[in-house]
Design an enzyme around this catalytic site. Structure first.
Site, PDB file in Angstrom:
ATOM      1  N   CYS A  65       6.467  -4.707  15.813  1.00 24.11           N
ATOM      2  CA  CYS A  65       6.022  -3.750  16.845  1.00 24.11           C
ATOM      3  C   CYS A  65       4.555  -4.054  17.169  1.00 24.11           C
ATOM      4  O   CYS A  65       3.752  -4.276  16.266  1.00 24.11           O
ATOM      5  CB  CYS A  65       6.188  -2.315  16.344  1.00 24.11           C
ATOM      6  SG  CYS A  65       7.878  -1.960  15.814  1.00 24.11           S
ATOM      7  N   GLY A  92       6.703  -1.934   5.967  1.00 25.54           N
ATOM      8  CA  GLY A  92       8.075  -2.416   5.989  1.00 25.54           C
ATOM      9  C   GLY A  92       9.058  -1.531   6.728  1.00 25.54           C
ATOM     10  O   GLY A  92       8.796  -0.373   7.009  1.00 25.54           O
ATOM     11  N   CYS A 144       1.466  -2.071  15.634  1.00 21.26           N
ATOM     12  CA  CYS A 144       1.461  -1.833  14.184  1.00 21.26           C
ATOM     13  C   CYS A 144       0.806  -2.985  13.433  1.00 21.26           C
ATOM     14  O   CYS A 144       1.154  -4.149  13.638  1.00 21.26           O
ATOM     15  CB  CYS A 144       2.906  -1.650  13.718  1.00 21.26           C
ATOM     16  SG  CYS A 144       3.068  -1.505  11.928  1.00 21.26           S
ATOM     17  N   CYS A 180      -0.840   5.747   9.368  1.00 22.37           N
ATOM     18  CA  CYS A 180       0.322   5.045   9.897  1.00 22.37           C
ATOM     19  C   CYS A 180      -0.084   3.776  10.628  1.00 22.37           C
ATOM     20  O   CYS A 180      -0.980   3.805  11.461  1.00 22.37           O
ATOM     21  CB  CYS A 180       1.049   5.903  10.920  1.00 22.37           C
ATOM     22  SG  CYS A 180       1.557   7.462  10.313  1.00 22.37           S
ATOM     23  N   CYS A 194       6.469  -6.842   7.515  1.00 28.07           N
ATOM     24  CA  CYS A 194       7.631  -6.340   8.250  1.00 28.07           C
ATOM     25  C   CYS A 194       8.020  -7.370   9.297  1.00 28.07           C
ATOM     26  O   CYS A 194       7.160  -8.003   9.916  1.00 28.07           O
ATOM     27  CB  CYS A 194       7.300  -5.010   8.929  1.00 28.07           C
ATOM     28  SG  CYS A 194       8.704  -4.328   9.851  1.00 28.07           S
ATOM     29  N   CYS A 247       3.651   8.388   0.552  1.00 27.03           N
ATOM     30  CA  CYS A 247       4.124   7.472   1.591  1.00 27.03           C
ATOM     31  C   CYS A 247       4.227   6.104   0.927  1.00 27.03           C
ATOM     32  O   CYS A 247       3.226   5.580   0.432  1.00 27.03           O
ATOM     33  CB  CYS A 247       3.112   7.463   2.741  1.00 27.03           C
ATOM     34  SG  CYS A 247       3.478   6.255   4.006  1.00 27.03           S
ATOM     35  N   GLU A 263       0.824  -1.194   0.000  1.00 28.30           N
ATOM     36  CA  GLU A 263       0.000   0.000   0.000  1.00 28.30           C
ATOM     37  C   GLU A 263       0.863   1.250   0.000  1.00 28.30           C
ATOM     38  O   GLU A 263       1.992   1.247   0.491  1.00 28.30           O
ATOM     39  CB  GLU A 263      -0.932  -0.033   1.211  1.00 28.30           C
ATOM     40  CG  GLU A 263      -1.832  -1.248   1.101  1.00 28.30           C
ATOM     41  CD  GLU A 263      -2.912  -1.335   2.148  1.00 28.30           C
ATOM     42  OE1 GLU A 263      -3.803  -2.170   1.985  1.00 28.30           O
ATOM     43  OE2 GLU A 263      -2.878  -0.584   3.135  1.00 28.30           O
TER      44      GLU A 263
HETATM   45  N1  SAH Z   1       9.215   0.628   9.771  1.00 30.71           N
HETATM   46  C1  SAH Z   1       9.420   2.025   9.766  1.00 30.71           C
HETATM   47  C2  SAH Z   1       8.554   2.758   8.763  1.00 30.71           C
HETATM   48  C3  SAH Z   1       7.125   2.292   8.620  1.00 30.71           C
HETATM   49  S1  SAH Z   1       6.085   2.507  10.006  1.00 30.71           S
HETATM   50  C4  SAH Z   1       9.245   2.618  11.151  1.00 30.71           C
HETATM   51  O1  SAH Z   1       8.769   1.934  12.033  1.00 30.71           O
HETATM   52  O2  SAH Z   1       9.616   3.777  11.326  1.00 30.71           O
HETATM   53  C5  SAH Z   1       5.684   4.231   9.878  1.00 30.71           C
HETATM   54  C6  SAH Z   1       5.257   4.896  11.178  1.00 30.71           C
HETATM   55  O3  SAH Z   1       3.974   4.422  11.589  1.00 30.71           O
HETATM   56  C7  SAH Z   1       6.187   4.628  12.342  1.00 30.71           C
HETATM   57  O4  SAH Z   1       6.565   5.863  12.934  1.00 30.71           O
HETATM   58  C8  SAH Z   1       5.348   3.837  13.325  1.00 30.71           C
HETATM   59  O5  SAH Z   1       5.751   4.083  14.659  1.00 30.71           O
HETATM   60  C9  SAH Z   1       3.973   4.345  13.007  1.00 30.71           C
HETATM   61  N2  SAH Z   1       2.886   3.474  13.441  1.00 30.71           N
HETATM   62  C10 SAH Z   1       2.867   2.128  13.441  1.00 30.71           C
HETATM   63  N3  SAH Z   1       1.685   1.678  13.928  1.00 30.71           N
HETATM   64  C11 SAH Z   1       0.949   2.766  14.221  1.00 30.71           C
HETATM   65  C12 SAH Z   1      -0.361   2.952  14.740  1.00 30.71           C
HETATM   66  N4  SAH Z   1      -1.148   1.933  15.015  1.00 30.71           N
HETATM   67  N5  SAH Z   1      -0.799   4.230  14.928  1.00 30.71           N
HETATM   68  C13 SAH Z   1      -0.010   5.285  14.614  1.00 30.71           C
HETATM   69  N6  SAH Z   1       1.219   5.157  14.091  1.00 30.71           N
HETATM   70  C14 SAH Z   1       1.705   3.911  13.904  1.00 30.71           C
HETATM   71 FE1  SF4 Z   2       7.486  -1.601  13.540  1.00 30.63          FE
HETATM   72 FE2  SF4 Z   2       7.649   0.013  11.379  1.00 30.63          FE
HETATM   73 FE3  SF4 Z   2       7.674  -2.653  11.086  1.00 30.63          FE
HETATM   74 FE4  SF4 Z   2       5.434  -1.446  11.829  1.00 30.63          FE
HETATM   75  S1  SF4 Z   2       6.463  -1.209   9.884  1.00 30.63           S
HETATM   76  S2  SF4 Z   2       6.329  -3.357  12.710  1.00 30.63           S
HETATM   77  S3  SF4 Z   2       6.238   0.221  13.109  1.00 30.63           S
HETATM   78  S4  SF4 Z   2       9.204  -1.428  12.136  1.00 30.63           S
END
Ligand code: SAH
Ligand code: SF4
Length: 365
Positions: free
Chosen positions: A132, A178, A135, A354, A128, A121, A105
Site C-alpha cells: 500500500c 504485516g 504505508c 499505524c 509486508c 498492537c 515492532e
Molecule cells: N496489513 C493489515 C494490518 C496492518 S496495517 C491492514 O492493512 O489492515 C494497520 C493499519 O494501519 C491499517 O488500517 C492501515 O490502513 C493503516 N495505515 C497504514 N499506513 C498508514 C499511515 N501512514 N497512516 C495511518 N494509518 C496507516
Molecule cells: Fe498495506 Fe497493511 Fe501491508 Fe501496510 S501492512 S502495506 S497497510 S497491507
C-alpha cells in the site's frame, strides 16, 4: 530403508527445512503429549503459557525433569525486547528481535489510569507484500512470515516485560507490521494457542485481525474456530483510487470485498471495524463519505468506522488532511447513520503509529 514422511506442522518450526526443534510457545497440550513430554500435558502447557505463573526472571515453574525435557526438545527462546520508546500518550513502541536477527515492532497501549486492560498492537510478518502506497511497512516489501511460536512469543514477552501478566486483561490487535491473512496458518495457530482454555487467558472476543482486504484469506478465516474479530482497512471508496493506493484491490475489488463480508457471520454484539486512513485530497471528500456509507449498505448497523488521519512519514508523499476536513468527513458519515471514531493514532511521537512500523534488521529504519 523405510522413511516416514515428516508430519506437516508449519507453525512449530521457525524454518522447517532447518529441522530445528519446535517452538515451545506454539505447542498445544496434544502436541506436547505427541512429542513425549513427561508430566500432564495440560499442566505443562499451562505453565508455559500463563505468564503469571512464571518466576520474576521469566523462568518456568516446572520440575527439573520437565525443564530438562523442554530444553532438549523444544525451542524456548522468546523474542527479545531490544528497544522501548515510551510516548507522551502512555503507549510504548517496542522493537522485538527474533533469534535470526530480524526485528518487528509492537505497541503497548494501556487503557488509562485505574483500568487494568491493555491493548497490544502486534506484528504478523517482517515487512509486508501488499505494498500500500501510504504505508511505511509496505514500502519495505516482505522479508518473511513470523511463525506461530514467534507470534505467541511476542505476546508472552509483552506480558512479561510490560504487563499485565493476566491474559484476561489483554486485548490484541493484528495491526502492526504485516498482513495477517497472508500468514493465516501461523496467525490462526497463534490465536488458537493463546485462546486455549488452559493457556494464557486471551479470548477471540478480544482479538482483532486487521486485513487490507485479502479476500481469499478472509473467506477461510470466516470458517475457522476460534474466529477473532475482523477489521478491514478500506481507505478508498472507488476502485480507481483504491487500486492506485492498495494494489490488493486489483485482485479483489470493492464489490468483491463487500460480497465476502456478507459471508462473515456476526454474532450478537459483534461489529466489523473499518479503518479508513484519510489522505488529503485523495479520499477525504464528502462524496467519498457518501460512497462509503452506500458501500456499507446493510452493514450500517453492524460496524464501526475508524477514521485515521494519515500519519506522515518519509516513505510516502501523502499528507494528513486539515482538521476541518476530517471533522466534515466524520459529520457527513454521522448524518448517514454510521458509527465513527476519529483515531488520533497513539505513539505518533515515537513513530509507533499505524503505518509507521518499519524495522527489519539491525541498522535499517
Ligand atoms: N496489513 C493489515 C494490518 C496492518 S496495517 C491492514 O492493512 O489492515 C494497520 C493499519 O494501519 C491499517 O488500517 C492501515 O490502513 C493503516 N495505515 C497504514 N499506513 C498508514 C499511515 N501512514 N497512516 C495511518 N494509518 C496507516
Ligand atoms: Fe498495506 Fe497493511 Fe501491508 Fe501496510 S501492512 S502495506 S497497510 S497491507
Amino acid at each position: 530403508m523405510t522413511m516416514t514422511a515428516p508430519v506437516e506442522r508449519p507453525w512449530d518450526r521457525r524454518a522447517p527445512e532447518r529441522g530445528g526443534p519446535p517452538s515451545a510457545w506454539a505447542l498445544l497440550p496434544e502436541d506436547l503429549a505427541a512429542h513425549g513430554c513427561p508430566g500432564r500435558p495440560e499442566h505443562v502447557f499451562a505453565r508455559l503459557q500463563r505468564v503469571r505463573t512464571w518466576r520474576e526472571d521469566g523462568s518456568l515453574f516446572l520440575s527439573r525433569e520437565i525443564r530438562a525435557w523442554l530444553a532438549g526438545n523444544a525451542d524456548l527462546a522468546l523474542p527479545a525486547i531490544l528497544e522501548r520508546h515510551p510516548s507522551a500518550d502512555g503507549s510504548t513502541k517496542l522493537v522485538l528481535g527474533m533469534t535470526d536477527g530480524h526485528r518487528v515492532e509492537a505497541v503497548h497501549m494501556p487503557r488509562g489510569e485505574g483500568d487494568p486492560r491493555v491493548t497490544y498492537c502486534v506484528s504478523s510478518q517482517v515487512g509486508c507484500a501488499l505494498g500500500c502506497t501510504f504505508c511505511a511497512t509496505g514500502a519495505m516489501g516482505i522479508v518473511r512470515n513470523l511463525t506461530a511460536g514467534e507470534i505467541v512469543g511476542q505476546v508472552l514477552a509483552l506480558m512479561l516485560h510490560m504487563g499485565p501478566r493476566l491474559g484476561e486483561n489483554v486485548y490484541l490487535v493484528f495491526m502492526g507490521m504485516g498482513e495477517p491473512l497472508h500468514n493465516l496458518a501461523h496467525v490462526h495457530r497463534a490465536i488458537t494457542v493463546l485462546c486455549h482454555p488452559e493457556g494464557a487467558g486471551l479470548s477471540p472476543w478480544r482479538i482483532t485481525v486487521s486485513t487490507a482486504g485479502l479476500v481469499s484469506g478472509l473467506e477461510k478465516l470466516a470458517r475457522m474456530t476460534p474466529r477473532p474479530q475482523l477489521a478491514v482497512s478500506l481507505n478508498a471508496t472507488t476502485d480507481e483510487t483504491r487500486s492506485a493506493t492498495m494494489p490488493v484491490n486489483r485482485a479483489w475489488n470493492l464489490a468483491r470485498l463487500r460480497q465476502a463480508l456478507d459471508a462473515w457471520e456476526l454474532k450478537r454484539h459483534e461489529r466489523i471495524l473499518f479503518e479508513y486512513v484519510l489522505l488529503a485530497g485523495v479520499n477525504d471528500s464528502l462524496e467519498d463519505a457518501d460512497r462509503l456509507a452506500a458501500w456499507l449498505g446493510d452493514l450500517r448497523h453492524r460496524h464501526n468506522v475508524n477514521l485515521i488521519p494519515m500519519n506522515e512519514h518519509a516513505r510516502a508523499g501523502f499528507r494528513e488532511p486539515a482538521e476541518e476536513r476530517v471533522q466534515a468527513f466524520a459529520a457527513r458519515l454521522h448524518q448517514h447513520g454510521c458509527f465513527i471514531t476519529v483515531r488520533r493514532s497513539r505513539g505518533r511521537d515515537v513513530q509507533g503509529a499505524c503505518g509507521q512500523l518499519v524495522r527489519a534488521t539491525a541498522g535499517t529504519a
